[in-house]
Scaffold this motif. Structure first.
Motif, PDB file in Angstrom:
ATOM      1  N   MET B  77      53.207  58.294  44.749  1.00  0.00           N
ATOM      2  CA  MET B  77      54.655  58.060  44.833  1.00  0.00           C
ATOM      3  C   MET B  77      55.226  57.523  43.531  1.00  0.00           C
ATOM      4  O   MET B  77      56.399  57.183  43.457  1.00  0.00           O
ATOM      5  N   GLY B  78      54.379  57.374  42.516  1.00  0.00           N
ATOM      6  CA  GLY B  78      54.851  56.827  41.250  1.00  0.00           C
ATOM      7  C   GLY B  78      54.976  55.323  41.268  1.00  0.00           C
ATOM      8  O   GLY B  78      55.627  54.740  40.408  1.00  0.00           O
ATOM      9  N   GLU B  79      54.372  54.675  42.257  1.00  0.00           N
ATOM     10  CA  GLU B  79      54.371  53.214  42.301  1.00  0.00           C
ATOM     11  C   GLU B  79      52.948  52.743  42.020  1.00  0.00           C
ATOM     12  O   GLU B  79      52.054  53.550  41.802  1.00  0.00           O
ATOM     13  N   LEU B  80      52.759  51.436  42.024  1.00  0.00           N
ATOM     14  CA  LEU B  80      51.431  50.897  41.768  1.00  0.00           C
ATOM     15  C   LEU B  80      51.245  49.685  42.667  1.00  0.00           C
ATOM     16  O   LEU B  80      52.206  48.972  42.946  1.00  0.00           O
ATOM     17  N   ASP B  81      50.026  49.474  43.150  1.00  0.00           N
ATOM     18  CA  ASP B  81      49.774  48.316  43.995  1.00  0.00           C
ATOM     19  C   ASP B  81      48.680  47.462  43.369  1.00  0.00           C
ATOM     20  O   ASP B  81      47.500  47.709  43.569  1.00  0.00           O
ATOM     21  N   LEU B  82      49.109  46.466  42.557  1.00  0.00           N
ATOM     22  CA  LEU B  82      48.123  45.595  41.917  1.00  0.00           C
ATOM     23  C   LEU B  82      47.556  44.582  42.895  1.00  0.00           C
ATOM     24  O   LEU B  82      46.533  43.964  42.629  1.00  0.00           O
ATOM     25  N   SER B  83      48.231  44.393  44.042  1.00  0.00           N
ATOM     26  CA  SER B  83      47.823  43.321  44.953  1.00  0.00           C
ATOM     27  C   SER B  83      46.594  43.694  45.783  1.00  0.00           C
ATOM     28  O   SER B  83      46.107  42.872  46.548  1.00  0.00           O
ATOM     29  N   VAL B  84      46.062  44.941  45.641  1.00  0.00           N
ATOM     30  CA  VAL B  84      44.919  45.340  46.462  1.00  0.00           C
ATOM     31  C   VAL B  84      43.734  44.390  46.296  1.00  0.00           C
ATOM     32  O   VAL B  84      43.040  44.094  47.279  1.00  0.00           O
ATOM     33  N   ALA B  85      43.528  43.893  45.068  1.00  0.00           N
ATOM     34  CA  ALA B  85      42.374  43.023  44.834  1.00  0.00           C
ATOM     35  C   ALA B  85      42.472  41.763  45.685  1.00  0.00           C
ATOM     36  O   ALA B  85      41.489  41.334  46.295  1.00  0.00           O
ATOM     37  N   SER B  86      43.683  41.175  45.746  1.00  0.00           N
ATOM     38  CA  SER B  86      43.841  39.961  46.533  1.00  0.00           C
ATOM     39  C   SER B  86      43.892  40.262  48.020  1.00  0.00           C
ATOM     40  O   SER B  86      43.448  39.450  48.827  1.00  0.00           O
ATOM     41  N   THR B  87      44.438  41.436  48.388  1.00  0.00           N
ATOM     42  CA  THR B  87      44.452  41.827  49.798  1.00  0.00           C
ATOM     43  C   THR B  87      43.017  41.875  50.308  1.00  0.00           C
ATOM     44  O   THR B  87      42.712  41.411  51.407  1.00  0.00           O
ATOM     45  N   LEU B  88      42.133  42.430  49.469  1.00  0.00           N
ATOM     46  CA  LEU B  88      40.717  42.514  49.801  1.00  0.00           C
ATOM     47  C   LEU B  88      40.138  41.120  50.051  1.00  0.00           C
ATOM     48  O   LEU B  88      39.473  40.884  51.068  1.00  0.00           O
ATOM     49  N   ALA B  89      40.434  40.176  49.150  1.00  0.00           N
ATOM     50  CA  ALA B  89      39.892  38.825  49.290  1.00  0.00           C
ATOM     51  C   ALA B  89      40.447  38.136  50.532  1.00  0.00           C
ATOM     52  O   ALA B  89      39.696  37.563  51.326  1.00  0.00           O
ATOM     53  N   VAL B  90      41.781  38.216  50.720  1.00  0.00           N
ATOM     54  CA  VAL B  90      42.413  37.552  51.863  1.00  0.00           C
ATOM     55  C   VAL B  90      41.876  38.121  53.178  1.00  0.00           C
ATOM     56  O   VAL B  90      41.529  37.376  54.101  1.00  0.00           O
ATOM     57  N   SER B  91      41.776  39.458  53.272  1.00  0.00           N
ATOM     58  CA  SER B  91      41.317  40.081  54.516  1.00  0.00           C
ATOM     59  C   SER B  91      39.895  39.657  54.853  1.00  0.00           C
ATOM     60  O   SER B  91      39.599  39.353  56.011  1.00  0.00           O
ATOM     61  N   THR B 252      37.271  34.486  45.692  1.00  0.00           N
ATOM     62  CA  THR B 252      37.488  34.960  44.320  1.00  0.00           C
ATOM     63  C   THR B 252      37.113  36.429  44.170  1.00  0.00           C
ATOM     64  O   THR B 252      37.236  36.981  43.084  1.00  0.00           O
ATOM     65  N   SER B 253      36.641  37.083  45.249  1.00  0.00           N
ATOM     66  CA  SER B 253      36.179  38.460  45.108  1.00  0.00           C
ATOM     67  C   SER B 253      37.350  39.389  44.797  1.00  0.00           C
ATOM     68  O   SER B 253      38.504  39.061  45.042  1.00  0.00           O
ATOM     69  N   GLY B 254      37.033  40.540  44.278  1.00  0.00           N
ATOM     70  CA  GLY B 254      38.073  41.554  44.125  1.00  0.00           C
ATOM     71  C   GLY B 254      38.580  41.751  42.723  1.00  0.00           C
ATOM     72  O   GLY B 254      39.262  42.727  42.454  1.00  0.00           O
ATOM     73  N   SER B 255      38.285  40.822  41.772  1.00  0.00           N
ATOM     74  CA  SER B 255      38.880  41.007  40.444  1.00  0.00           C
ATOM     75  C   SER B 255      38.225  42.175  39.712  1.00  0.00           C
ATOM     76  O   SER B 255      38.889  42.888  38.964  1.00  0.00           O
ATOM     77  N   THR B 256      36.921  42.405  39.926  1.00  0.00           N
ATOM     78  CA  THR B 256      36.289  43.543  39.262  1.00  0.00           C
ATOM     79  C   THR B 256      36.636  44.846  39.985  1.00  0.00           C
ATOM     80  O   THR B 256      36.710  45.896  39.366  1.00  0.00           O
ATOM     81  N   VAL B 257      36.881  44.731  41.302  1.00  0.00           N
ATOM     82  CA  VAL B 257      37.271  45.912  42.070  1.00  0.00           C
ATOM     83  C   VAL B 257      38.587  46.467  41.544  1.00  0.00           C
ATOM     84  O   VAL B 257      38.785  47.679  41.463  1.00  0.00           O
ATOM     85  N   LEU B 258      39.487  45.551  41.139  1.00  0.00           N
ATOM     86  CA  LEU B 258      40.796  45.967  40.637  1.00  0.00           C
ATOM     87  C   LEU B 258      40.635  46.953  39.482  1.00  0.00           C
ATOM     88  O   LEU B 258      41.193  48.047  39.492  1.00  0.00           O
ATOM     89  N   LEU B 259      39.823  46.550  38.498  1.00  0.00           N
ATOM     90  CA  LEU B 259      39.622  47.393  37.314  1.00  0.00           C
ATOM     91  C   LEU B 259      38.979  48.722  37.688  1.00  0.00           C
ATOM     92  O   LEU B 259      39.461  49.794  37.312  1.00  0.00           O
ATOM     93  N   ALA B 260      37.886  48.645  38.479  1.00  0.00           N
ATOM     94  CA  ALA B 260      37.130  49.860  38.797  1.00  0.00           C
ATOM     95  C   ALA B 260      37.956  50.825  39.638  1.00  0.00           C
ATOM     96  O   ALA B 260      37.922  52.035  39.407  1.00  0.00           O
ATOM     97  N   SER B 261      38.733  50.296  40.594  1.00  0.00           N
ATOM     98  CA  SER B 261      39.470  51.216  41.455  1.00  0.00           C
ATOM     99  C   SER B 261      40.632  51.864  40.694  1.00  0.00           C
ATOM    100  O   SER B 261      40.930  53.043  40.899  1.00  0.00           O
ATOM    101  N   PHE B 262      41.263  51.097  39.793  1.00  0.00           N
ATOM    102  CA  PHE B 262      42.306  51.710  38.963  1.00  0.00           C
ATOM    103  C   PHE B 262      41.709  52.788  38.083  1.00  0.00           C
ATOM    104  O   PHE B 262      42.265  53.869  37.938  1.00  0.00           O
ATOM    105  N   ALA B 263      40.540  52.463  37.495  1.00  0.00           N
ATOM    106  CA  ALA B 263      39.893  53.435  36.622  1.00  0.00           C
ATOM    107  C   ALA B 263      39.591  54.704  37.395  1.00  0.00           C
ATOM    108  O   ALA B 263      39.872  55.809  36.933  1.00  0.00           O
ATOM    109  N   ALA B 264      39.042  54.556  38.637  1.00  0.00           N
ATOM    110  CA  ALA B 264      38.687  55.728  39.435  1.00  0.00           C
ATOM    111  C   ALA B 264      39.922  56.584  39.716  1.00  0.00           C
ATOM    112  O   ALA B 264      39.890  57.806  39.556  1.00  0.00           O
TER     113      ALA B 264
END
Lengths: 338, 345
Positions: B77-91, B252-264
């Motif tokens: 949709m041309g948007e971006l969701d940077l909050s996924v990393a924290s959503t992962l940790a909170v969930s 604190t989990s999810g900070s490395t996931v952010l980079l890898a998932s964006f890269a993918a």
């Protein structure tokens, strides 16, 4: 008869000029987005003085400024990137840490001059990579700087072994970090000096004018014959230089440096910039405003610490502050456009 | 009927090669396939263990890819969701905390509800208030990370039902663990949604040209909500899986996931400006990165070097985006034109 036509022509002639001179009607939200920071800072200081124990002491106030200095310097530099409309530079986390570690490690191994030179070269490389990728490749600034953050932090951790480096206890760095001029710590003086220099650059130089012009309308600026790629590189370069000084100041505080010492600088600097009234939509903002935002954010976190609010809630507060400030800005714009 | 006009859409190429060219031009996975081929070749030669221990590799791909799949829906949709990393940790933290007090099913439901709530907040600010999604989700990234600390009391939460955690790490169907099965199930679900369902196709329309989509009668705001809910719920599921498999939820989990998932997602050829991209591309991107990470880990490469590799790949991916290359070619040709003009004088 003649008089009537005269006045009529006067009003006709005056009308378009009038509409140019009078500012567009601003809404309450637009007003808050523009001037709100002055009131909120006042209210916050007043509340803190009246209700928070231990806030209104000289010791605490100098401490607030002492702590605010590194983040403040980063925020002042990053204001340039935000004004160009490129959101932010996440890689300041890596840049400030790199500058700090290089300052202490290289000055231990060689001397202070070489340390400054190496840190300067590293800052230039960061600014160039970010600036070229965003300015010439038109890549998204958030993604580019996210990538350079990890590359930078990875290299730093690899080269420093991830361990803390200590400077000699009686070295010039330790002296700088602890000495004061009257009641002011040196770090606060660096913050003021950076504010003055960057204000001058943004308001009184050709480069600053180009930055603001690019933020308002980048295609118009390009069509006017400006090399817009260079403008973006310049904005990232200013941020890199500021992050370098922030790293120096941060390392001098404790005379130690480690690769994760600047964690959270990106968000706190962005919070300070946005709260100060610089718009994330680009084009609008100033360096003194950011300084005011820094004062606001650091007093807020000081109050939260003194009120014994947990670390988690402090982060929630600053994150919400960013979203709230941008919301006010966005709604204010929408109403004033109507 | 005789003067019936034939309107040809797209390329008019004929013959096998022409058709092939048309098909290739429509696809966006080119870079992903090239990178995949390079990494697969290098890995086959230097570290064949990656393929013999394919369970490990698949697990890593599922770890990186799951969040990336959800993210793709937002990027289309041309948007971006940077909050996924924290959503992962909170969930993860919510799932384990609630599961310890009641049972796992309620924990999972609570975590998914949190995921939906977070995405509703994100979408509200983006669609209704009209703030750029980078800034909104950046603020949310920070606020939610704090929230994870608050809920978990600033320490990893242990899952009391360790049997479930151990069972979750075991192969369920053949050699496949539940994580891999869930990953493939979600991949198929999102792939069908984006390529075969009307609402999913509309995500691409919203990303391509928002005004045109609105004029064509597509409920743009509702689609923005749809996209963010997909990304939030998928990030939630990833958080729950991580927490259950490790029998503990780390705030604190999810900070490395952010980079890898964006890269993918970006290697997968999804245009950050929206409107073009594919879920298959994201899968190929995640597969390349997963193989690379496992190969590096097996070869004993330190974590910092792995981060440099993935950061470098992300940087290269974002500057070799077709629109980026076009932009830089534009400035190079302008400069050359300027030099030519000044030489002519």
């Amino acid at each position: 008869m003649a008089k009537e036509t005269f006045t009529e022509s006067m009003t006709v002639a005056k009308d378009p000029q009038d509409s140019k001179v009078t500012k567009p009607k601003t809404s309450v939200l637009g007003f808050i987005a523009d001037k709100g920071i002055f009131f909120f800072t006042g209210i916050l200081v007043l509340t803190a003085v009246l209700f928070v124990d231990g806030f209104a002491s000289l010791q605490n106030v100098t401490d607030v400024f002492h702590r605010a200095a590194p983040i403040g310097i980063v925020a002042l530099g990053m204001t340039f990137v935000v004004i160009t409309g490129n959101y932010l530079d996440l890689s300041v986390v890596a840049q400030a840490a790199a500058a700090g570690v290089i300052l202490i490690a290289v000055s231990n191994a060689f001397n202070l001059i070489i340390a400054f030179a190496v840190a300067f070269v590293v800052a230039i490389i960061f600014g160039l990579v970010n600036g070229i990728a965003v300015g010439y490749f038109k890549a998204n600034a958030v993604i580019v700087t996210l990538a350079t953050t990890y590359i930078g932090l990875g290299l730093l951790r690899l080269l420093s072994g991830g361990s803390q480096v200590f400077g000699p206890a009686d070295g010039p760095i330790a002296t700088f970090g602890t000495s004061k001029l009257g009641p002011f710590p040196f770090s606060a003086l660096v913050l003021i000096a950076v504010t003055l220099v960057l204000t001058f650059v943004l308001t009184r130089t050709n480069f600053g004018f180009m930055i603001r012009s690019f933020g308002v309308n980048n295609s118009a600026t390009r069509l006017a014959g400006t090399n817009t790629g260079l403008i973006v590189i310049g904005a990232f370069m200013v941020t890199s230089m500021a992050a370098m000084f922030a790293g120096f100041v941060l390392a001098a505080f404790s005379n130690t440096a480690v690769s994760n010492m600047a964690t959270g600088f990106d968000f706190q600097a962005l919070a300070a910039i946005i709260v100060g009234g610089t718009s994330v939509f680009g084009g609008k903002g100033s360096v003194p405003r950011t300084l005011l935002g820094v004062v606001f954010v650091s007093i807020l976190s000081n109050v939260l610490v003194l009120a014994q609010v947990s670390y988690g809630f402090q982060q929630v507060a600053i994150g919400s502050l960013i979203v709230l400030a941008v919301t006010v800005d966005a709604l204010g714009r929408r109403v004033s456009k109507k | 009927m005789t003067n019936q006009t034939v309107i040809k859409v797209g390329s008019t190429a004929t013959g096998f090669w022409g058709k092939l060219r048309t098909v290739l031009a429509r696809r966006t996975e080119g870079r992903a396939v090239v990178l995949f081929a390079i990494i697969a070749t290098v890995v086959t030669v230097s570290q064949p263990l990656v393929f013999t221990a394919y369970q490990v590799t698949l697990g890593r791909i599922a770890l990186i890819g799951l969040v990336a799949l959800g993210l793709t829906a937002v990027i289309l949709m041309g948007e971006l969701d940077l909050s996924v990393a924290s959503t992962l940790a909170v969930s993860g933290v919510i799932a384990v905390t609630v599961a310890n007090q009641t049972n796992m099913a309620i924990g999972v439901l609570a975590a998914l509800a949190a995921g939906v709530l977070i995405s509703l907040i994100n979408a509200f600010f983006v669609a209704i208030i009209g703030i750029n999604s980078f800034i909104t989700t950046l603020g949310m990234l920070f606020a939610l990370r704090g929230m994870a600390f608050v809920i978990s009391d600033e320490a990893p939460v242990k899952l009391q039902n360790t049997d479930l955690g151990i069972a979750f790490g075991q192969p369920l169907l053949g050699p496949l663990t539940p994580r891999i099965l869930i990953f493939f199930f979600i991949f198929i679900a999102i792939q069908i949604f984006v390529s075969r369902v009307k609402a999913g196709r509309e995500l691409l329309a919203v990303g391509g040209n928002r005004q045109a989509a609105y004029d064509a009668g597509i409920p743009v705001k509702r689609r923005i909500f749809t996209g963010f809910i997909i990304s939030g719920v998928v990030a939630s599921i990833a958080g729950i899986i991580n927490a259950v498999e490790r029998t503990s939820a780390d705030p604190t989990s999810g900070s490395t996931v952010l980079l890898a998932s964006f890269a993918a997602a970006i290697i997968g050829g999804n245009y950050l400006k929206g409107g073009k991209g594919s879920i298959v591309g994201t899968l190929i991107g995640a597969a390349s990165l997963g193989m690379l990470q496992v190969a590096l880990t097996i070869s004993g490469v330190q974590i910092p070097i792995q981060e440099i590799f993935i950061g470098g790949i992300l940087l290269i991916a974002v500057i070799t985006d077709p629109s980026s290359l076009r932009a830089v070619w534009g400035s190079i040709s302008t400069t050359l034109q300027g030099i030519r003009n000044s030489l002519a004088k």
